[in-house]
Design an enzyme around this catalytic site. Structure first.
Site, PDB file in Angstrom:
ATOM      1  N   SER A  23       0.845  -1.190   0.000  1.00 38.27           N
ATOM      2  CA  SER A  23       0.000   0.000   0.000  1.00 38.27           C
ATOM      3  C   SER A  23       0.878   1.238   0.000  1.00 38.27           C
ATOM      4  O   SER A  23       1.979   1.224   0.559  1.00 38.27           O
ATOM      5  CB  SER A  23      -0.902   0.013   1.243  1.00 38.27           C
ATOM      6  N   GLY A  27      -1.736   5.860   6.204  1.00 42.07           N
ATOM      7  CA  GLY A  27      -2.628   5.500   7.299  1.00 42.07           C
ATOM      8  C   GLY A  27      -2.836   4.004   7.387  1.00 42.07           C
ATOM      9  O   GLY A  27      -2.773   3.414   8.478  1.00 42.07           O
ATOM     10  N   ASP A  84      -7.592  -4.128   0.705  1.00 39.25           N
ATOM     11  CA  ASP A  84      -8.497  -3.290  -0.070  1.00 39.25           C
ATOM     12  C   ASP A  84      -9.743  -3.102   0.772  1.00 39.25           C
ATOM     13  O   ASP A  84     -10.340  -4.078   1.226  1.00 39.25           O
ATOM     14  CB  ASP A  84      -8.855  -3.899  -1.420  1.00 39.25           C
ATOM     15  N   SER A  85     -10.077  -1.873   1.026  1.00 43.11           N
ATOM     16  CA  SER A  85     -11.172  -1.613   1.941  1.00 43.11           C
ATOM     17  C   SER A  85     -11.948  -0.397   1.469  1.00 43.11           C
ATOM     18  O   SER A  85     -11.471   0.380   0.639  1.00 43.11           O
ATOM     19  CB  SER A  85     -10.647  -1.387   3.363  1.00 43.11           C
ATOM     20  N   ASP A 170     -13.254   7.847   8.171  1.00 40.81           N
ATOM     21  CA  ASP A 170     -13.406   7.526   9.593  1.00 40.81           C
ATOM     22  C   ASP A 170     -14.211   8.563  10.365  1.00 40.81           C
ATOM     23  O   ASP A 170     -14.978   8.220  11.268  1.00 40.81           O
ATOM     24  CB  ASP A 170     -12.028   7.370  10.257  1.00 40.81           C
ATOM     25  N   LYS A 190     -10.179   1.744  18.197  1.00 41.36           N
ATOM     26  CA  LYS A 190     -10.568   1.402  16.829  1.00 41.36           C
ATOM     27  C   LYS A 190     -10.162  -0.027  16.481  1.00 41.36           C
ATOM     28  O   LYS A 190     -10.940  -0.776  15.869  1.00 41.36           O
ATOM     29  CB  LYS A 190      -9.941   2.389  15.834  1.00 41.36           C
TER      30      LYS A 190
END
Length: 208
Positions: A23, A27, A84-85, A170, A190
């Site tokens: 990635s 973050g 992947d989100s 978020d 979280k």
């Protein structure tokens, strides 16, 4: 391979050592490194290795995660983990979904992306604000073997966004039963409930 709700049945275990985090999202890399910290894994990001950022041509979260993991493993010669989100909004037919990052544009402006979601919801009065985050993790080895895991967290959307923690969408996502958005939570809170943590619990049980 494993999916949401399955008992993980990995064919191959991941040995301690270097693991490429496929990635260029700082973050995501930070969260993944924090989740891997206790397991003797040495995360190195795709950006640190100057690996290209492939075009995400898959039609599902799992397909895009696998595409990114396979390319990173092939180019680096190391095992690679890709995430992947995205945010799926019920009233928008699941959008932005796999296009969550693209809604933020080339400048990765998620303030703009959140506003776009809110504007779309406001096109019809009294739209339900139910949404969920999905995270697909794909773990690939240089020989082509892949394991995958998928996590989910349900919630509702708030406006205006709240909190400066986290990243992406978020600050507008309030998980079911919570009083703080992901943008207001600290990292430990979280990690206890997030879609990424759900997928990681499956991965840890299966391959570590």
């Amino acid at each position: 391979m494993s999916g949401e709700g399955d008992i993980p049945q990995a064919i191959r275990k991941l040995a301690p050592g270097q693991l490429v985090i496929a990635s260029h999202n700082s973050g995501k890399v930070r969260e993944i490194a924090e989740l891997l910290g206790p397991y003797g894994i040495e995360p190195v990001s795709a950006a640190d290795l100057d690996l290209p950022e492939p075009e995400e041509t898959g039609t599902t979260f799992v397909a895009n995660a696998e595409l990114k993991a396979r390319i990173a493993a092939d180019l680096s010669g190391l095992p690679a983990l890709a995430d992947d989100s995205g945010l799926c909004v019920d009233a928008l037919g699941g959008d932005p979904g796999i296009f969550s990052a693209r809604w933020a544009g080339e400048s990765k402006d998620f303030g703009h992306a959140m506003r776009l979601v809110e504007d779309r919801l406001n096109e019809e009065p009294d739209q339900p604000r139910d949404a969920h985050f999905v995270c697909a993790l794909a773990l690939a080895w240089p020989d082509g073997h892949v394991e995958w895991f998928e996590g989910r967290v349900d919630g509702t959307l708030v406006w205006p966004p709240r909190g400066g923690n986290g990243f992406g969408y978020d600050a507008m996502f309030l998980p079911v039963g919570g009083t703080e958005t992901f943008g207001e939570m600290d990292a430990d809170a979280k990690h206890a409930v997030s879609h990424r943590a759900d997928a990681f619990r499956q991965l840890v049980a299966a391959v570590l």
